[in-house]
Design an enzyme around this catalytic site. Sequence first.
Site, PDB file in Angstrom:
ATOM      1  N   SER A 244      56.607 -49.251   8.715  1.00 33.02           N
ATOM      2  CA  SER A 244      56.219 -50.424   9.508  1.00 33.02           C
ATOM      3  C   SER A 244      54.804 -50.335  10.084  1.00 33.02           C
ATOM      4  O   SER A 244      54.198 -51.354  10.373  1.00 33.02           O
ATOM      5  CB  SER A 244      57.232 -50.652  10.632  1.00 33.02           C
ATOM      6  OG  SER A 244      57.385 -49.474  11.396  1.00 33.02           O
ATOM      7  N   THR A 245      54.281 -49.131  10.256  1.00 27.29           N
ATOM      8  CA  THR A 245      52.892 -49.033  10.726  1.00 27.29           C
ATOM      9  C   THR A 245      51.960 -49.053   9.506  1.00 27.29           C
ATOM     10  O   THR A 245      52.414 -49.221   8.369  1.00 27.29           O
ATOM     11  CB  THR A 245      52.646 -47.722  11.510  1.00 27.29           C
ATOM     12  OG1 THR A 245      52.632 -46.626  10.576  1.00 27.29           O
ATOM     13  CG2 THR A 245      53.731 -47.480  12.548  1.00 27.29           C
TER      14      THR A 245
ATOM     15  N   VAL B 257      55.164 -38.186  -2.274  1.00 26.29           N
ATOM     16  CA  VAL B 257      55.864 -39.468  -2.375  1.00 26.29           C
ATOM     17  C   VAL B 257      55.662 -40.215  -1.069  1.00 26.29           C
ATOM     18  O   VAL B 257      56.164 -39.802  -0.025  1.00 26.29           O
ATOM     19  CB  VAL B 257      57.372 -39.262  -2.645  1.00 26.29           C
ATOM     20  CG1 VAL B 257      58.106 -40.601  -2.628  1.00 26.29           C
ATOM     21  CG2 VAL B 257      57.575 -38.554  -3.980  1.00 26.29           C
ATOM     22  N   LEU B 258      54.925 -41.293  -1.128  1.00 27.22           N
ATOM     23  CA  LEU B 258      54.654 -42.103   0.054  1.00 27.22           C
ATOM     24  C   LEU B 258      55.393 -43.420  -0.054  1.00 27.22           C
ATOM     25  O   LEU B 258      55.364 -44.077  -1.102  1.00 27.22           O
ATOM     26  CB  LEU B 258      53.147 -42.335   0.183  1.00 27.22           C
ATOM     27  CG  LEU B 258      52.387 -41.053   0.569  1.00 27.22           C
ATOM     28  CD1 LEU B 258      50.993 -41.036  -0.018  1.00 27.22           C
ATOM     29  CD2 LEU B 258      52.329 -40.927   2.085  1.00 27.22           C
TER      30      LEU B 258
ATOM     31  N   HIS C 241      50.328 -46.453   8.538  1.00 26.17           N
ATOM     32  CA  HIS C 241      50.219 -45.054   8.125  1.00 26.17           C
ATOM     33  C   HIS C 241      50.162 -44.914   6.600  1.00 26.17           C
ATOM     34  O   HIS C 241      49.325 -44.185   6.062  1.00 26.17           O
ATOM     35  CB  HIS C 241      51.412 -44.280   8.676  1.00 26.17           C
ATOM     36  CG  HIS C 241      51.339 -42.802   8.495  1.00 26.17           C
ATOM     37  ND1 HIS C 241      50.475 -41.998   9.201  1.00 26.17           N
ATOM     38  CD2 HIS C 241      52.032 -41.958   7.693  1.00 26.17           C
ATOM     39  CE1 HIS C 241      50.637 -40.742   8.847  1.00 26.17           C
ATOM     40  NE2 HIS C 241      51.574 -40.686   7.921  1.00 26.17           N
TER      41      HIS C 241
ATOM     42  N   TRP D  63      58.000 -34.320   2.349  1.00 26.19           N
ATOM     43  CA  TRP D  63      58.616 -35.585   2.751  1.00 26.19           C
ATOM     44  C   TRP D  63      59.300 -36.212   1.539  1.00 26.19           C
ATOM     45  O   TRP D  63      58.776 -36.175   0.440  1.00 26.19           O
ATOM     46  CB  TRP D  63      57.564 -36.554   3.292  1.00 26.19           C
ATOM     47  CG  TRP D  63      57.138 -36.231   4.686  1.00 26.19           C
ATOM     48  CD1 TRP D  63      56.147 -35.391   5.052  1.00 26.19           C
ATOM     49  CD2 TRP D  63      57.717 -36.725   5.892  1.00 26.19           C
ATOM     50  NE1 TRP D  63      56.060 -35.329   6.424  1.00 26.19           N
ATOM     51  CE2 TRP D  63      57.015 -36.145   6.968  1.00 26.19           C
ATOM     52  CE3 TRP D  63      58.771 -37.614   6.181  1.00 26.19           C
ATOM     53  CZ2 TRP D  63      57.319 -36.415   8.303  1.00 26.19           C
ATOM     54  CZ3 TRP D  63      59.062 -37.884   7.514  1.00 26.19           C
ATOM     55  CH2 TRP D  63      58.353 -37.284   8.563  1.00 26.19           C
TER      56      TRP D  63
ATOM     57  N   GLU E 275      48.172 -33.322   3.698  1.00 20.43           N
ATOM     58  CA  GLU E 275      47.805 -31.913   3.524  1.00 20.43           C
ATOM     59  C   GLU E 275      47.545 -31.562   2.058  1.00 20.43           C
ATOM     60  O   GLU E 275      47.084 -30.448   1.759  1.00 20.43           O
ATOM     61  CB  GLU E 275      48.905 -31.006   4.075  1.00 20.43           C
ATOM     62  CG  GLU E 275      48.891 -30.838   5.578  1.00 20.43           C
ATOM     63  CD  GLU E 275      49.504 -32.005   6.326  1.00 20.43           C
ATOM     64  OE1 GLU E 275      48.843 -32.561   7.215  1.00 20.43           O
ATOM     65  OE2 GLU E 275      50.635 -32.392   6.009  1.00 20.43           O
TER      66      GLU E 275
END
Lengths: 164, 164, 164, 164, 164
Positions: free
Chosen positions: C95-96, C90-91, C98, C27, C63
């Site tokens: 909006s949630t 990389v996070l 998560h 991601w 993961e």
Amino acid sequence: MAIKGLGQIDKEYDGSKLRIGIIHARWNKTVIDALVAGAIKRLKELNVQESNIIVESVPGSFELPFGTQRFIEYQSKIGEPLDAVIPIGVLIKGSTMHFEYICDSVTHAIMNLQPRVNIPVIYGVLTCLTEEQATSRAGLVPGVMHNHGEDWGAAAVEMSTKFK
Amino acid sequence: MAIKGLGQIDKEYDGSKLRIGIIHARWNKTVIDALVAGAIKRLKELNVQESNIIVESVPGSFELPFGTQRFIEYQSKIGEPLDAVIPIGVLIKGSTMHFEYICDSVTHAIMNLQPRVNIPVIYGVLTCLTEEQATSRAGLVPGVMHNHGEDWGAAAVEMSTKFK
Amino acid sequence: MAIKGLGQIDKEYDGSKLRIGIIHARWNKTVIDALVAGAIKRLKELNVQESNIIVESVPGSFELPFGTQRFIEYQSKIGEPLDAVIPIGVLIKGSTMHFEYICDSVTHAIMNLQPRVNIPVIYGVLTCLTEEQATSRAGLVPGVMHNHGEDWGAAAVEMSTKFK
Amino acid sequence: MAIKGLGQIDKEYDGSKLRIGIIHARWNKTVIDALVAGAIKRLKELNVQESNIIVESVPGSFELPFGTQRFIEYQSKIGEPLDAVIPIGVLIKGSTMHFEYICDSVTHAIMNLQPRVNIPVIYGVLTCLTEEQATSRAGLVPGVMHNHGEDWGAAAVEMSTKFK
Amino acid sequence: MAIKGLGQIDKEYDGSKLRIGIIHARWNKTVIDALVAGAIKRLKELNVQESNIIVESVPGSFELPFGTQRFIEYQSKIGEPLDAVIPIGVLIKGSTMHFEYICDSVTHAIMNLQPRVNIPVIYGVLTCLTEEQATSRAGLVPGVMHNHGEDWGAAAVEMSTKFK
């Protein structure tokens, strides 16, 4: 589209051969009593025999995880092992941070207890910001919400039957 | 520069020899059903045989971690071991703190389950603040977002193939 | 008095005998690619041979912990054991909730993985509130910040040499 | 309807055969002293002999979990095993995040200590946002709240008797 | 009534037979150096011999828990086992969520390390929202606060003597 709510159960479960433990804290007694009654009512509807529903108590919710473990061990020791346990507690936000630390540690401990005791431990803990939230979820405010203890009774029967 | 989004997969994975479990909670059924369908669709596209996709359910998300462990153990016991499992749950913020404590404990428990069961357990849990966030992530709002169940299906095939 | 920043390294470390693994999520690929390149650049500057830098990927950050464990086990099994691993993810806040639950569970799992695999696992995860924070920390915004992947490469060499 | 408060104890417990440990931090001494005194008072009312109440201290609350474990091990080693321990600490919010991280880690560690030491460890930690909240809960502000140490003494006797 | 502050130590401890490790991160070096000096000063005042104070470093605070474990193991292996360790780190809130996830995971890991290494590990980590909070707690702002490293030195001597 209203998406919330619990979906239909996948099949009917028969609790006639199960022995289910309920262990509850004693803080916020009115709500606790209603939740315990709701759980027992649903267990009976699912054919759990009254003599196979064992009820125990601890002072507060922090005592629930270790109390649940000991309760399970004791029932095994006396030859009456439990198929599932429902620890029930009612926590209501106060002015200190006690609520947050108790809720957090108790929830993780109940979760992590399961692989060690190897039976389902149903999460019967209300983590409410107001007293009204607690009474509503115990079915004590007519017409608002159902008694959540009923869900816990059903979950105990399903989980202990399905993954036996 | 738009940086978000999942990068291209490193190679094509073939799921034709894999057995994948899906275990879902039943709360918020419309969304759950769509996510399960999305995961199955992607598993099939990656050649997982329909007969090798085993679907089970539990009442709520709190039951997912222990249910997943028992599901894995049961499939091994009957000689049909799973190569990966996708626990699927949809949590939506309510007025009490139930959402926060369930999300937190379930997420940690799914993470920590993996070294014990020794197969990949894919995080198929939506932790949403509104119903619309949940329906969007299940592909139920046309043109907004794709069905996240598809990502989970792909992750299950990749993780169980790559690190076998 | 400016107190922030990393102090001088205590001595020069030589990575010429080390085998270092990098395992990255896919991601936010642009940022990931830059961070991986930064880590490799620094590893080489510290004399790690290119053939001793092994790069693997997983779909997303959730993961990473289990993928890291399997990656380490696999490299040992084929007779090419790793001296340290850098899981890179990389996070970015969406909006949630998560972001919060993934960051929290992944960070704890990477931390707790170390005593089990018994080699240093360097925390190569960016937990950003905006895309700009992520690109800056990957050295993609000239003149703002250095590429944090370089720090992770240096930490991998130091930690695996110092406590061998 | 006032629902808050601790419900009636399920039966009278007799502590005459019990040995109870109290281990307290020394920060915020006035409050600590009152809480320790409250716990001892209640233990005695429940027939615990003064010579069977063993009091130890550690510098701060972070030291409580490991100190409690060592305290339990030491008492066993000298042939005077404890039936329950009450770790007592008083944490008050300051300007850094020290309060949050200490409260969180200490609470989880006390919870998780119980299955390892296999005796009840009562949560005697106040997590307060103000000094007044702390003094009130130690019974130091007349007419406001009772001394919470008394609850902890009662919980120690009940838990160590009930699940022996 | 001023209730805050550390109460008087329960008795004088003698560190002349103890070997104490200090392991520090190198981020925010000015503050780290002052804290390490404060800890050493107090250890010496309590009769710990200079040759029995072993100082090591790691790059950042995330490396402290595993570094501490390896440091302890190494000192045992070379026949110079440590009686206690003080991991020292200084974390200051930045714009991403890095601070929160590092503080949280490091604090829990230091706590949980203790039963495994079976010696006291003193929490020498500052979790500050501003640089000024950090310099103040290292005794670098005259007349504001004392050097917290001194408390950690005293705690190391007390904890390793009391529960030996």
